[in-house]
Write an enzyme that holds these catalytic residues in place. Sequence first.
Site, mmCIF file in Angstrom:
data_model
loop_
_atom_site.group_PDB
_atom_site.id
_atom_site.type_symbol
_atom_site.label_atom_id
_atom_site.label_comp_id
_atom_site.label_asym_id
_atom_site.label_seq_id
_atom_site.Cartn_x
_atom_site.Cartn_y
_atom_site.Cartn_z
ATOM 1 N N HIS A 255 -111.568 42.682 -116.345
ATOM 2 C CA HIS A 255 -112.898 42.150 -116.578
ATOM 3 C C HIS A 255 -113.575 41.564 -115.350
ATOM 4 O O HIS A 255 -113.711 40.348 -115.200
ATOM 5 C CB HIS A 255 -112.903 41.097 -117.677
ATOM 6 N N PHE B 60 -99.075 48.159 -79.885
ATOM 7 C CA PHE B 60 -100.468 47.848 -79.522
ATOM 8 C C PHE B 60 -100.959 48.775 -78.407
ATOM 9 O O PHE B 60 -101.774 48.391 -77.571
ATOM 10 C CB PHE B 60 -100.599 46.378 -79.079
ATOM 11 N N ASP C 281 -113.495 36.757 -115.941
ATOM 12 C CA ASP C 281 -114.646 37.591 -116.351
ATOM 13 C C ASP C 281 -115.773 37.477 -115.321
ATOM 14 O O ASP C 281 -116.951 37.419 -115.663
ATOM 15 C CB ASP C 281 -115.180 37.148 -117.717
ATOM 16 N N ASN D 148 -110.669 45.346 -132.492
ATOM 17 C CA ASN D 148 -111.393 44.149 -132.074
ATOM 18 C C ASN D 148 -112.782 44.519 -131.552
ATOM 19 O O ASN D 148 -113.757 43.798 -131.795
ATOM 20 C CB ASN D 148 -110.644 43.420 -130.946
ATOM 21 N N GLU E 246 -113.457 46.292 -123.737
ATOM 22 C CA GLU E 246 -114.424 45.214 -123.489
ATOM 23 C C GLU E 246 -114.696 45.083 -122.003
ATOM 24 O O GLU E 246 -114.190 45.872 -121.199
ATOM 25 C CB GLU E 246 -113.880 43.897 -124.034
ATOM 26 N N ARG F 12 -106.637 32.263 -115.232
ATOM 27 C CA ARG F 12 -107.124 33.585 -114.813
ATOM 28 C C ARG F 12 -108.044 33.313 -113.619
ATOM 29 O O ARG F 12 -109.114 32.716 -113.772
ATOM 30 C CB ARG F 12 -107.877 34.284 -115.949
#
Length: 481
Positions: free
Chosen positions: A285, A363, A46, A185, A223, A319
């Site tokens: 989140h 390159f 979060d 929820n 949320e 997380r």
Amino acid sequence: MAWSTRIRLRTAVVLTAVAGLLAASAQAAPAQFVTVSNPVISQRADTAIYKHTDGYYYMTASVPDYKRVELRRATTLQGLRSAATANAFVAPSSGALSGWIWAPDIRFYDGAWYMYFSASPGTARFDQRLYWIRNTCANPMSCAWSAPQRFTTGWESFQLDPASFVNRGVRYFVWAQDSPDTNFNSHMYIARMNGATGITGTVTEIARPTFNWEKEGVAGVVEGPSPLVKNGRVYIAYSASATDSRYKLGLLSSWDNVDLLNPASWYKHPNPVFQTANGVYGPGHGSFTVAEDNTTDMLVYHARDYATPTPDALTDPNRHTRMQQLYFRDNGDPFFGQPIPSTVTAPGIRGQYSNRCVDNYNFDTTPGALVRLYDCSGNAAQEWEFNYKGVSWYEIRNRNTGTCLDDLNSSTASNADVGLYACNGSTAQRWEIQDRGSGWFSLRNVAGNMCLDDYNWNAANGARLSLYPCNGLGAQLWRRG
Ligand code: AHR
């Protein structure tokens, strides 16, 4: 002074001013090659990052035991990994805040620092309520924060994930809260702020779970609001479903010149905009910030490195905070793409069909050198700076040559060559991101009005790249990674 002299002087002043403006506009806006070593911070979910005028990134997040409001700062995003931390608040052993502390946010309002978070009593850890604390020091790491005070929303129920933003001088607060009208929820709400410690006037519901992908593993979750004001729009990314591998981002859009407290001002995109892929599970989140160039938009989010959390989706501590560049598609909306795996620090432009990357072949620094496909390596030949130059297009610059991806000779013929040429802002070097779903994108060249294409569906190293009318097929699908 004669009029003619006055006119000449005024003309000179005007011309000087115009020259200055032209010079300023001609200076390329800063941009940067975005390399990130993910995960950036272990076991921080979060994650809220606020880049302040003092040049520091201030970061807070949920910690594994949910018992602290932790703060850290660094002058670079990667520097947050090893930055010292300070506790702005520690849960007491009893009382209304002795349970879990979730998802703090940090802002600088009216000359002081504020952190907003939800907390619960140890006797009812899900009975979350919103709180705020304040710190009046210039460096909030260096002195104490005030004691938590309730941030009231107008009704008592499960409430979490505070965020806020300013649009046209008005400060708004957005959060998630249980509604008495449904068994979901959470729903999502917005209100104007009253100073920095409360809301005033209308509370407007701007989202509730309506899609199945918002109800996976839960009754229904919207949320983790993450606001972004950009391109004359107001966006709120949000998180949906259970906080396991089914967690994902959705997107709400509005405009910066409408009544944001009118529910009709908000549009909810019907599909997720960011979800599990490439060994990154349950991304969600986070927050938005800018890279060290103060220009390149960055997406901050959390995710796990495995599919099944144990013992459960909340108490599994892994997380981790991750970051990657945020893009904007041809209509100006944010484009999230796919999560970049932990194995990639310098993301290339990787083809869906070939699984190989756009490469400055051999390159070769010769002007007009053709780009080809090659095994993704992350070396300079495959590093591309996506420089956002206008509401709809990017300049895409190669790190090895310093030159730009170009529709050579501005060809409009199918199978035209694509190469590298000195960056000049011409339409031959203007590339628009087309959202092709599930985080895949096509790159449409403005001059050719065609898309970057794996010519003849050739997946071999050294395969030719070309431009071909945009068709959304696998040979024209790309992701950063
Ligand atoms: O990480 C704790 C809570 O879990 C966050 O507040 C919420 O976004 C998520 O569901």
